[in-house]
Design a protein around this motif. Structure first.
Motif, mmCIF file in Angstrom:
data_model
loop_
_atom_site.group_PDB
_atom_site.id
_atom_site.type_symbol
_atom_site.label_atom_id
_atom_site.label_comp_id
_atom_site.label_asym_id
_atom_site.label_seq_id
_atom_site.Cartn_x
_atom_site.Cartn_y
_atom_site.Cartn_z
ATOM 1 N N MET A 168 -48.504 14.948 48.975
ATOM 2 C CA MET A 168 -49.294 13.798 48.538
ATOM 3 C C MET A 168 -49.027 13.557 47.052
ATOM 4 S SD MET A 168 -52.800 14.169 50.791
ATOM 5 C CE MET A 168 -53.378 15.730 50.165
ATOM 6 N N GLY A 169 -47.791 13.175 46.766
ATOM 7 C CA GLY A 169 -47.283 13.098 45.410
ATOM 8 C C GLY A 169 -46.267 14.198 45.179
ATOM 9 N N THR A 170 -45.427 14.014 44.169
ATOM 10 C CA THR A 170 -44.341 14.956 43.894
ATOM 11 C C THR A 170 -44.722 15.986 42.839
ATOM 12 O OG1 THR A 170 -42.792 13.150 44.372
ATOM 13 C CG2 THR A 170 -41.884 15.117 43.329
ATOM 14 N N LEU A 171 -45.387 15.539 41.773
ATOM 15 C CA LEU A 171 -45.756 16.403 40.658
ATOM 16 C C LEU A 171 -47.269 16.391 40.485
ATOM 17 C CD1 LEU A 171 -43.060 15.241 38.072
ATOM 18 C CD2 LEU A 171 -42.916 17.173 39.660
ATOM 19 N N HIS A 172 -47.836 17.549 40.093
ATOM 20 C CA HIS A 172 -49.291 17.666 40.045
ATOM 21 C C HIS A 172 -49.710 18.456 38.807
ATOM 22 C CE1 HIS A 172 -49.222 16.228 44.203
ATOM 23 N NE2 HIS A 172 -48.141 16.992 44.299
ATOM 24 N N LEU A 173 -50.490 17.800 37.936
ATOM 25 C CA LEU A 173 -51.045 18.466 36.770
ATOM 26 C C LEU A 173 -52.290 19.243 37.156
ATOM 27 C CD1 LEU A 173 -50.818 15.839 33.876
ATOM 28 C CD2 LEU A 173 -49.623 18.033 34.011
ATOM 29 N N SER A 174 -52.363 20.480 36.695
ATOM 30 C CA SER A 174 -53.503 21.348 36.975
ATOM 31 C C SER A 174 -53.996 21.925 35.664
ATOM 32 C CB SER A 174 -53.090 22.479 37.927
ATOM 33 O OG SER A 174 -52.047 23.257 37.350
ATOM 34 N N THR A 175 -55.042 22.734 35.736
ATOM 35 C CA THR A 175 -55.480 23.517 34.581
ATOM 36 C C THR A 175 -55.712 24.949 35.031
ATOM 37 O OG1 THR A 175 -57.858 23.092 34.869
ATOM 38 C CG2 THR A 175 -56.609 21.486 33.572
ATOM 39 N N ASP A 176 -55.762 25.856 34.068
ATOM 40 C CA ASP A 176 -55.872 27.280 34.389
ATOM 41 C C ASP A 176 -56.628 27.977 33.268
ATOM 42 O OD1 ASP A 176 -55.301 30.090 34.755
ATOM 43 O OD2 ASP A 176 -53.627 29.524 36.045
ATOM 44 N N GLY A 177 -57.904 28.303 33.541
ATOM 45 C CA GLY A 177 -58.724 28.995 32.559
ATOM 46 C C GLY A 177 -58.953 30.459 32.882
ATOM 47 N N GLY A 178 -58.568 30.863 34.117
ATOM 48 C CA GLY A 178 -58.718 32.248 34.523
ATOM 49 C C GLY A 178 -57.908 32.536 35.777
#
Length: 486
Positions: A168-178
């Protein structure tokens, strides 16, 4: 042949260049996946179909004129709903944030992707303010694992991981705090990468401070490297952003691991790891030895840093909630309010002591990497568990391998390394010293080259029955398009 929605960045750009495929067709294929499967998995907080199609048509014209704009012109991408997006609300999974605001600013990574012509499809789901490692929130409800929709995909970037897994899309921005990029990567069988802190600029500052990394969730290591070439740039709004090192993350990506010194830690000496997970990770580690790396089973030599992490996490939660009035706080999930109360009890001396302990851990790992290029561990000690739970077992520390490297700010990735007998994916974590992001990607690529990643649509019987619905949806989109065989 692959369906359009399953193509990589390089495959899409090559087809655009040869005029065998258009950005409009690629965007419609991604939207067809969303329209078909999102009702099953709930990966999106918002989809902006109208704007995405308009941007895709503009990209198509640029390609037809031989004048593509940037490195990712016409590539569909998504953004976790913790990161600002111009024109779309950023509600962070919370009813406490009013949607009727002027949303006029992009977070740095979002801005970099748009500057290179990428097409924003929408915002993916998160736990409220990213406070827990599963993805459900008072605002968007429960996000489900595509391998078994009764199970969690992990979190807090669960929506991004599910979107990646289902194309569902090619590239995906995420976040990572732990662990919020690597945890859902492991539970959904995709590639999740947390760069060195500051390598990808972040703004505004997160309530968790320097624990918070902007990350990547994708289907292939090469796509992650291409994405890093765009987003790994400084931004004047981020006081912590690293200087631009001009790194090409695709350069020598296939260099291999021959001669590298790899430390393999099955359990850090204190974690309880499921036997199937342990066996799959051990088999994956053996692959590196066959590829020429020198592998040694060794623990990194630190005690469980959970108390350090909890002190910083709880203090951050307390800071966050102080920014809301009592009526807004009443709308926030009880679990997050409870953590904030614990944070309010932390003294300045306790907080500073936790920071000192964090620095000591960071120094320890820098010395560790004088002897070892890489550290490999399980990403998680467990597989996906039922939705409606915040952890597999009450009070279980089920992310012991991820948060230490938010404390130390090191680059770390979760690489799919097989499936349990029940068909659930398992992840292997690859960690390098600070600033050696490319080395993590090179090692992940070496493993992927001999053990390609498998996505849900390729072998998941529960999902495959929806193929015809996807085809019908795509046909509606393409009624006026020239059909292109892929």
């Amino acid at each position: 042949m692959s369906k359009i929605a399953d193509l990589s960045v390089s495959e899409l750009l090559s087809l655009y260049r040869d005029r065998q495929l258009s950005p409009t067709q690629a965007t419609k294929a991604a939207l067809a996946r969303i329209n078909t499967y999102n009702s099953l998995v709930n990966a999106f907080a918002i989809v902006d179909e109208k704007t995405a199609l308009a941007e895709a048509r503009a990209s198509e014209i640029r390609w037809l004129n031989g004048n593509p704009h940037g490195l990712l012109d016409g590539i569909p991408f998504t953004v976790k709903d913790l990161l600002l997006t111009r024109g779309l609300p950023t509600l962070r999974g919370s009813k406490a944030i009013a949607p009727n605001q002027a949303w006029e600013e992009d977070a740095p990574a979002v801005a970099r992707l748009r500057e290179q012509g990428a097409i924003l499809l929408g915002k993916t789901t998160t736990s409220e303010f990213g406070w827990k490692a599963v993805t459900d929130s008072p605002l968007t409800g429960i996000t489900r694992n595509p391998w078994n929709t009764n199970l969690t995909p992990g979190g807090s970037s669960g929506g991004a991981a599910v979107a990646a897994a289902l194309g569902m899309g090619t590239l995906h921005l995420s976040t990572d705090g732990g662990g919020s990029s690597r945890t859902p990567a492991a539970l959904t069988g995709v590639f999740g990468f947390k760069p060195t802190f500051g390598r990808v600029a972040g703004y505004p500052s997160a309530h968790t401070g320097t624990l918070f990394h902007v990350g990547v969730l994708v289907r292939t290591v090469t796509d992650a490297a291409v994405m890093m070439n765009v987003i790994a740039r400084p931004d004047i709004r981020d006081w912590y952003a690293l200087p631009d090192n001009k790194q090409d993350y695709t350069f020598e990506l296939s260099k291999g691991v021959a001669g590298l010194r790899i430390a393999y830690s099955p359990n850090f000496g204190y974690a309880d790891v499921d036997s199937e997970v342990a066996a799959l990770v051990k088999a994956a580690v053996d692959v590196f030895a066959k590829l020429g790396a020198v592998v040694e089973e060794v623990e990194p030599g630190f005690t469980n840093p959970r108390s350090i992490f909890q002190t910083l996490w709880q203090a951050g939660a307390a800071k966050l909630l102080r920014g809301f009035n009592p009526d807004q706080q009443a709308l926030i999930e009880q679990g997050l309010r409870d953590i904030a109360k614990e944070g309010d009890r932390i003294t300045l001396s306790e907080y500073l002591s936790a920071q000192d302990a964090r620095e000591a851990l960071g120094r320890h790992m820098q010395r560790f990497h004088e002897n070892y290029d890489l550290l490999i561990t399980p990403t998680l000690p467990v597989v996906a568990f039922p939705i409606g739970q915040n952890r597999p077992i009450e009070n279980q520390d089920w992310t012991p391998f991820t948060y230490p490297f938010n404390l130390t700010q090191q680059p770390a990735a979760s690489v799919p390394c097989g499936f349990t007998k029940n068909g659930l994916p398992v992840g292997m974590q690859i960690v390098a010293a600070k600033y050696r992001d490319l080395l993590v990607l090179q090692a992940a690529k070496a493993y992927e080259s001999v053990s390609p990643f498998i996505m849900p649509l390729e072998r998941n019987k529960n999902i495959s029955k929806y193929f015809q619905a996807e085809n019908n949806q795509l046909e509606l989109y393409h009624q006026s398009d020239t059909k292109v065989p892929i």
